[in-house]
Scaffold this motif. Sequence first.
Motif, short mmCIF file in Angstrom:
data_model
loop_
_atom_site.label_atom_id
_atom_site.label_comp_id
_atom_site.label_asym_id
_atom_site.label_seq_id
_atom_site.Cartn_x
_atom_site.Cartn_y
_atom_site.Cartn_z
N SER A 1 41.09 27.25 39.23
CA SER A 1 41.42 26.71 40.55
C SER A 1 41.72 27.83 41.54
O SER A 1 41.35 27.75 42.72
N THR A 2 42.39 28.89 41.07
CA THR A 2 42.68 30.03 41.93
C THR A 2 41.39 30.72 42.36
O THR A 2 41.20 31.07 43.53
N LEU A 3 40.48 30.91 41.40
CA LEU A 3 39.21 31.56 41.71
C LEU A 3 38.40 30.73 42.69
O LEU A 3 37.79 31.26 43.63
N ALA A 4 38.42 29.41 42.52
CA ALA A 4 37.68 28.53 43.43
C ALA A 4 38.20 28.67 44.86
O ALA A 4 37.42 28.65 45.82
N LEU A 18 46.47 35.67 41.27
CA LEU A 18 45.80 36.45 42.32
C LEU A 18 45.89 37.95 42.04
O LEU A 18 44.92 38.69 42.24
N LEU A 19 47.04 38.39 41.58
CA LEU A 19 47.21 39.80 41.25
C LEU A 19 46.33 40.18 40.07
O LEU A 19 45.71 41.25 40.05
N LEU A 20 46.26 39.30 39.08
CA LEU A 20 45.43 39.56 37.90
C LEU A 20 43.95 39.68 38.28
O LEU A 20 43.26 40.64 37.89
N ALA A 25 42.20 37.44 48.42
CA ALA A 25 43.38 37.17 47.60
C ALA A 25 44.63 37.77 48.24
O ALA A 25 45.69 37.12 48.31
N ALA A 26 44.52 39.01 48.71
CA ALA A 26 45.67 39.67 49.32
C ALA A 26 46.09 38.98 50.61
O ALA A 26 47.28 38.84 50.91
#
Length: 508
Positions: free
Chosen positions: A356-359, A380-382, A422-423
């Motif tokens: 879900s984060t990647l999407a 996000l950090l990973l 992400a940042a």
Amino acid sequence: MGVRRPSPEADSTLSVGDAGHESQLFEQNGPIPEADRQEPGIVWGEDINSIHIPSYFDLNLNFDSLSEQWPVSYGTFADPSAPNGSSYEDSGFGTVADDRTVIIEPADHNLIQHYLNVMTQYTKMRSSGDESIYTQIFSNMALFHPPLYHATMAWTGLHLGQSKDEPELIENAESRYSHAVSLVHQDRDAWQHFELSLVTIWFALQYELLAARGIESFCRHLEFVADLVDAHGGTVTVDIRQPLLGPIGARVLMWLGSYDARASWIGGSGRLLRNLELFRSSCNILDAACPAKQPGPDAMSLEVCLRLTLEFDTVDNKIAHLHRRSVGPPAAIWAAVQSDLLFLQRRLENSDSISSTLASILQPQRIMKAAMTTKLFNDLLLLSTFYSLIISFHRILPFPTLGIVDPELLTAEEAATRIVRAAAWVIRLKKPSPQNIWPRILFMAGIETIDPLYQDWVVQVFRDAKPWGGNYCKTLTLLEKVIERQSMEGVRVDYVEVMKESVGIFII
């Protein structure tokens, strides 16, 4: 919890970890129960997070409101090894008492306040939203171990001196840092308090990062940790029990491995990472770092992040050493590293917990609809850490071997774009904090992206981050010089070479 001041008749020397003075302080108001009379020192074999804290120390206390006379150490200290009870004058750091106990000097009041209010924000990945590992370290470890206490105060003093532009504070921080390093490096029994030694070196490295000056001391500290890991792994005998490695020490040890990989790019040996591979065969670091198998996304997120971080560091170290080889490696070695990256990329992209984060990164219009939870931040950090590895790989891949690049592997430009997204997500939804700024990751994205909007955004992030430390200022200068050089030459340039020619070597 209130603060009780010593009476005028009490000894004016008050030190954390001194059971005698604690008794004097409280017996004025009645006897102390036997359970409270234990010496508040480190006792190996007990949970490090349950160590007794003297009642007169309150982490919620505003030290700015205290009189400069409390708690304070004046006078002389007897040297038990000196003849006729000779004593050393308390002229600063390095006294006999200073080596044995933590003494809170008047000048430390502001430093402690600054540490608790500001420096605790520099912590890395968390296991829950309200976790403050740096506060735990200070209250449960630093107050009972002088090298660690001085290392935290030196780091704090350096930041305070940089932010206020006060050379005297910086000079005092340097003296204190040197003393802390001397204590830990000359401690012949450092392996016996393994966890405390690891955390002390961690804060010594925080000092070096903030100072952003050369790499010699940084690498020497990492070599010292590699020696500690060796010593720790070889202490299983009939008479000697292995020192404990608790949750804090295990997490810090893995973070130190990341620093070892980072240092490999500009001269580090990578020895700590190699030793960690052997160490993991006899000690499950992940189990030690995450002992409480509590249900919930935050706990699971931390464990997943730490496991993958170990793998990322190994690949990062491989890429760095390929880059430093005087003779170009054969194509087969590059293909093997690419295989490692593809394996990690597939694991991340197919992970249910991260999907879900990647999407959301791939579809930016959905970004602002989510709250910044601990799990989301860690994810996000990973992902950004992994994308920085892809950028590093593409930037140093020799031209003759470009044909081996698998089309499934992300391009460096796409990796940079995902890092920026992400940042931006983190910075938009979290209040300003150094935890939100990932110097090396953002630097790699900034020098790789060819999108001027993304490039300008990264530059502005570093400009806004200047108050967080001198290393951010130096990274900004390097970033601008690399971008300028690449714009003039039309090709990628080696940022390490630009660093040597301009701002000097330092760890990003």
